[in-house]
Write an enzyme that holds these catalytic residues in place. Sequence first.
Site, PDB file in Angstrom:
ATOM      1  N   LYS A  63       0.840  -1.204   0.000  1.00  0.00           N
ATOM      2  CA  LYS A  63       0.000   0.000   0.000  1.00  0.00           C
ATOM      3  C   LYS A  63       0.873   1.251   0.000  1.00  0.00           C
ATOM      4  O   LYS A  63       0.575   2.237  -0.690  1.00  0.00           O
ATOM      5  CB  LYS A  63      -0.967  -0.043   1.191  1.00  0.00           C
ATOM      6  CG  LYS A  63      -2.048  -1.099   0.979  1.00  0.00           C
ATOM      7  CD  LYS A  63      -2.793  -1.506   2.225  1.00  0.00           C
ATOM      8  CE  LYS A  63      -3.711  -2.702   1.920  1.00  0.00           C
ATOM      9  NZ  LYS A  63      -4.379  -3.274   3.072  1.00  0.00           N
ATOM     10  N   GLN A 107      -4.527  -1.741   9.305  1.00  0.00           N
ATOM     11  CA  GLN A 107      -4.416  -3.067   8.676  1.00  0.00           C
ATOM     12  C   GLN A 107      -5.133  -4.126   9.505  1.00  0.00           C
ATOM     13  O   GLN A 107      -4.889  -4.259  10.710  1.00  0.00           O
ATOM     14  CB  GLN A 107      -2.928  -3.427   8.485  1.00  0.00           C
ATOM     15  CG  GLN A 107      -2.693  -4.733   7.770  1.00  0.00           C
ATOM     16  CD  GLN A 107      -3.250  -4.750   6.337  1.00  0.00           C
ATOM     17  OE1 GLN A 107      -3.096  -3.785   5.599  1.00  0.00           O
ATOM     18  NE2 GLN A 107      -3.890  -5.839   5.957  1.00  0.00           N
ATOM     19  N   ASP A 130     -10.503   3.470   3.418  1.00  0.00           N
ATOM     20  CA  ASP A 130     -10.578   2.022   3.218  1.00  0.00           C
ATOM     21  C   ASP A 130     -12.008   1.525   3.464  1.00  0.00           C
ATOM     22  O   ASP A 130     -12.258   0.320   3.434  1.00  0.00           O
ATOM     23  CB  ASP A 130      -9.592   1.331   4.177  1.00  0.00           C
ATOM     24  CG  ASP A 130      -9.187  -0.051   3.695  1.00  0.00           C
ATOM     25  OD1 ASP A 130      -9.265  -0.315   2.471  1.00  0.00           O
ATOM     26  OD2 ASP A 130      -8.790  -0.883   4.539  1.00  0.00           O
TER      27      ASP A 130
END
Length: 290
Positions: A63, A107, A130
């Site tokens: 990422k 994450q 996200d």
Amino acid sequence: MDQKNENSSNPLVLDGKILAQLVRIDLKQRISALKQSSENAEPVLATLLVGSDPASATYVKMKQNGCKKVGLGSLKVEMPEDTTTEQLLAKINELNADPQVRGILLQHPVPSQIDERACFDAIDIEKDVDGVTCLGFGRMSMNLEAYGSATPKGIMMIIEHYGIELKGKNVVVVGRSPILGKPMALMMLNKHATVTICHSRTQNLPDIVRQADIVVGAVGIPEFIKADWIKEGAVIIDAGYHPKENCGDVDLKNAAEKSSAYTPVPGGVGPMTITALIAQSVESAEKFYK
Ligand code: NAP
């Protein structure tokens, strides 16, 4: 681009790798324009990694590389395995308050002592690039402005780019996880597909999949969806990825030839997941600095 020739024997390959490159060119130009138009614009995506899971570390690195490729800054925050919910919440609040941070990626998964849902929901909605907050999910499901969960968002980018029609189509999504199956189904419903969501308690799964004009594999089991479940000419979206077996959730070796179009594994959905995250981060930066 036209939706594939359903009479032809060669299915259309929905190439996420090429699309990711195309999208990145656009994102790079937009970041460069943003920096030129606003002297102090140095937007960053903050990545938060808790613990030392090697797979998670690899995803975070990918990422960050994605940010680099388009000229978006990244801020790497690493926290130890024994981090508490309170410590993680404090860090998220710090990032929420930092104007340079235009996106926050926590994450998944975090170590089990942490209340992951509380931490996701602490992310400022403007920085939820996200698409992990309940608020963002709710807004998306109501067809209101919100960032989508990155993998289904990336799939929608593939569908749009290749001109796959959703209106009135029968879509079967196999899997109902909060980051993939569920948001996927709602995004497609918002585009007027007739959506069936299947899961581990679904009965007669092969027969349900056989009705699908578009099948989304989001199960997490290598080659779980078999070729004889696929209707001739259906579109296959395989969101699964199993590095050891180098395959997805659909038996593409045998199923692809029955389809009118399919996402290969690797090189289909995977590259578009990161691209969707970066695209939403750029969008967030543009909104802030405009
Ligand atoms: P997950 O959280 O484990 O969810 C799996 C879903 O599949 C669950 O809803 C589960 O049903 C359902 N399922 C499990 N066994 C089933 C069965 N026998 N029949 C029907 N449904 C079944 O997985 P996920 O995070 O959504 O990931 C799914 C896949 O996508 C994995 O292969 C993962 O590697 C991949 N993925 C790829 C990306 C990417 O960047 N390309 C990103 C995320 C995930 P229940 O709800 O009933 O348990």
